[in-house]
Design a protein around this motif. Structure first.
Motif, PDB file in Angstrom:
ATOM      1  N   SER A 101     117.497  96.142   3.564  1.00 14.67           N
ATOM      2  CA  SER A 101     118.703  95.533   4.121  1.00 14.67           C
ATOM      3  C   SER A 101     119.457  96.548   4.973  1.00 14.67           C
ATOM      4  N   PRO A 102     120.127  96.070   6.006  1.00 14.92           N
ATOM      5  CA  PRO A 102     120.832  96.970   6.907  1.00 14.92           C
ATOM      6  C   PRO A 102     122.072  97.618   6.305  1.00 14.92           C
ATOM      7  N   GLY A 103     122.691  96.991   5.334  1.00 19.21           N
ATOM      8  CA  GLY A 103     123.885  97.554   4.711  1.00 19.21           C
ATOM      9  C   GLY A 103     125.086  97.514   5.634  1.00 19.21           C
ATOM     10  N   GLY A 104     126.177  98.082   5.160  1.00 21.66           N
ATOM     11  CA  GLY A 104     127.390  98.134   5.955  1.00 21.66           C
ATOM     12  C   GLY A 104     128.244  96.887   5.868  1.00 21.66           C
ATOM     13  N   PHE A 105     128.059  96.102   4.801  1.00 23.90           N
ATOM     14  CA  PHE A 105     128.786  94.843   4.675  1.00 23.90           C
ATOM     15  C   PHE A 105     129.778  94.847   3.522  1.00 23.90           C
ATOM     16  N   GLY A 106     130.180  96.004   3.072  1.00 29.19           N
ATOM     17  CA  GLY A 106     131.116  96.089   1.961  1.00 29.19           C
ATOM     18  C   GLY A 106     132.564  96.012   2.433  1.00 29.19           C
ATOM     19  N   GLY A 107     133.463  96.027   1.486  1.00 35.15           N
ATOM     20  CA  GLY A 107     134.880  96.048   1.783  1.00 35.15           C
ATOM     21  C   GLY A 107     135.426  94.714   2.259  1.00 35.15           C
ATOM     22  N   MET A 108     136.669  94.755   2.697  1.00 35.71           N
ATOM     23  CA  MET A 108     137.388  93.548   3.103  1.00 35.71           C
ATOM     24  C   MET A 108     136.745  92.846   4.294  1.00 35.71           C
ATOM     25  N   MET A 109     136.105  93.591   5.159  1.00 35.52           N
ATOM     26  CA  MET A 109     135.544  93.017   6.373  1.00 35.52           C
ATOM     27  C   MET A 109     134.053  92.719   6.246  1.00 35.52           C
ATOM     28  N   PHE A 132     124.221  91.832   2.748  1.00 36.72           N
ATOM     29  CA  PHE A 132     125.596  91.436   2.449  1.00 36.72           C
ATOM     30  C   PHE A 132     125.788  91.228   0.955  1.00 36.72           C
ATOM     31  N   LEU A 133     124.872  90.522   0.311  1.00 29.95           N
ATOM     32  CA  LEU A 133     124.980  90.295  -1.127  1.00 29.95           C
ATOM     33  C   LEU A 133     124.979  91.614  -1.894  1.00 29.95           C
ATOM     34  N   LYS A 134     124.095  92.526  -1.498  1.00 25.90           N
ATOM     35  CA  LYS A 134     124.019  93.826  -2.172  1.00 25.90           C
ATOM     36  C   LYS A 134     125.313  94.610  -2.011  1.00 25.90           C
ATOM     37  N   ASP A 135     125.914  94.541  -0.836  1.00 26.37           N
ATOM     38  CA  ASP A 135     127.122  95.322  -0.565  1.00 26.37           C
ATOM     39  C   ASP A 135     128.390  94.679  -1.118  1.00 26.37           C
ATOM     40  N   ALA A 136     128.451  93.344  -1.109  1.00 25.17           N
ATOM     41  CA  ALA A 136     129.703  92.656  -1.434  1.00 25.17           C
ATOM     42  C   ALA A 136     129.736  92.043  -2.830  1.00 25.17           C
ATOM     43  N   GLY A 137     128.585  91.811  -3.416  1.00 23.38           N
ATOM     44  CA  GLY A 137     128.537  91.142  -4.711  1.00 23.38           C
ATOM     45  C   GLY A 137     128.537  92.109  -5.874  1.00 23.38           C
ATOM     46  N   PRO A 138     128.699  91.557  -7.083  1.00 22.39           N
ATOM     47  CA  PRO A 138     128.636  92.405  -8.281  1.00 22.39           C
ATOM     48  C   PRO A 138     127.203  92.927  -8.464  1.00 22.39           C
ATOM     49  N   PRO A 139     127.029  94.240  -8.506  1.00 26.31           N
ATOM     50  CA  PRO A 139     125.678  94.819  -8.511  1.00 26.31           C
ATOM     51  C   PRO A 139     124.750  94.263  -9.582  1.00 26.31           C
ATOM     52  N   ASP A 140     125.254  94.062 -10.799  1.00 18.44           N
ATOM     53  CA  ASP A 140     124.393  93.574 -11.871  1.00 18.44           C
ATOM     54  C   ASP A 140     123.913  92.151 -11.607  1.00 18.44           C
ATOM     55  N   LYS A 141     124.803  91.291 -11.171  1.00 17.31           N
ATOM     56  CA  LYS A 141     124.435  89.895 -10.903  1.00 17.31           C
ATOM     57  C   LYS A 141     123.520  89.791  -9.682  1.00 17.31           C
ATOM     58  N   VAL A 142     123.811  90.569  -8.639  1.00 13.78           N
ATOM     59  CA  VAL A 142     122.980  90.538  -7.435  1.00 13.78           C
ATOM     60  C   VAL A 142     121.581  91.054  -7.762  1.00 13.78           C
ATOM     61  N   ALA A 143     121.476  92.123  -8.528  1.00 18.67           N
ATOM     62  CA  ALA A 143     120.165  92.649  -8.923  1.00 18.67           C
ATOM     63  C   ALA A 143     119.390  91.613  -9.721  1.00 18.67           C
ATOM     64  N   GLU A 144     120.070  90.944 -10.631  1.00 16.17           N
ATOM     65  CA  GLU A 144     119.425  89.891 -11.429  1.00 16.17           C
ATOM     66  C   GLU A 144     118.943  88.763 -10.531  1.00 16.17           C
TER      67      GLU A 144
END
Length: 115
Positions: free
Chosen positions: A54-62, A29-41
């Motif tokens: 990670s399973p992925g699929g957690f981006g977007g509004m939902m 969820f963090l990888k999909d929904a958060g700012p990539p640079d901050k999440v990577a850090e």
């Protein structure tokens, strides 16, 4: 991640398998929904987090709802989800510092209500 998984097992009273699955979902969820640079850090500072698939699929509004549903499908009830999320955030603060964690949490709508 063994330290984090142990903390989740103790705090939420869940199995090790469920705790590991919860970590995978939350990191996804963090990888999909958060700012990539901050999440990577952030993940770079959490022992073992970068290696988690990670399973992925957690981006977007939902994204938050999809992550919540995935945690629920993994066998966690609302109280356990809140406990797991709070413990993961506390672990992240311990290893990455409050500012970075706050930046990531604050950038994801709805996440603050779980931490």
């Amino acid at each position: 991640m063994d330290e984090l998984v142990g903390r989740l097992v103790a705090a939420a009273g869940i199995s090790e398998q469920t705790a590991r699955r919860a970590v995978e979902i939350i990191i996804g969820f963090l990888k999909d929904a958060g700012p990539p640079d901050k999440v990577a850090e952030l993940l770079a500072k959490l022992p073992g987090a970068e290696a988690i698939e990670s399973p992925g699929g957690f981006g977007g509004m939902m994204g938050a709802m999809a992550a919540f549903n995935a945690l629920n499908n993994a066998g966690l009830d609302m109280g356990e989800i809140q406990t797991v999320t709070r413990e993961l955030v506390a672990f992240a603060r311990q290893h990455a510092g409050s500012q970075l964690v706050d930046d990531v949490v604050g950038s994801i709508p709805g996440l603050g209500q779980f931490v």
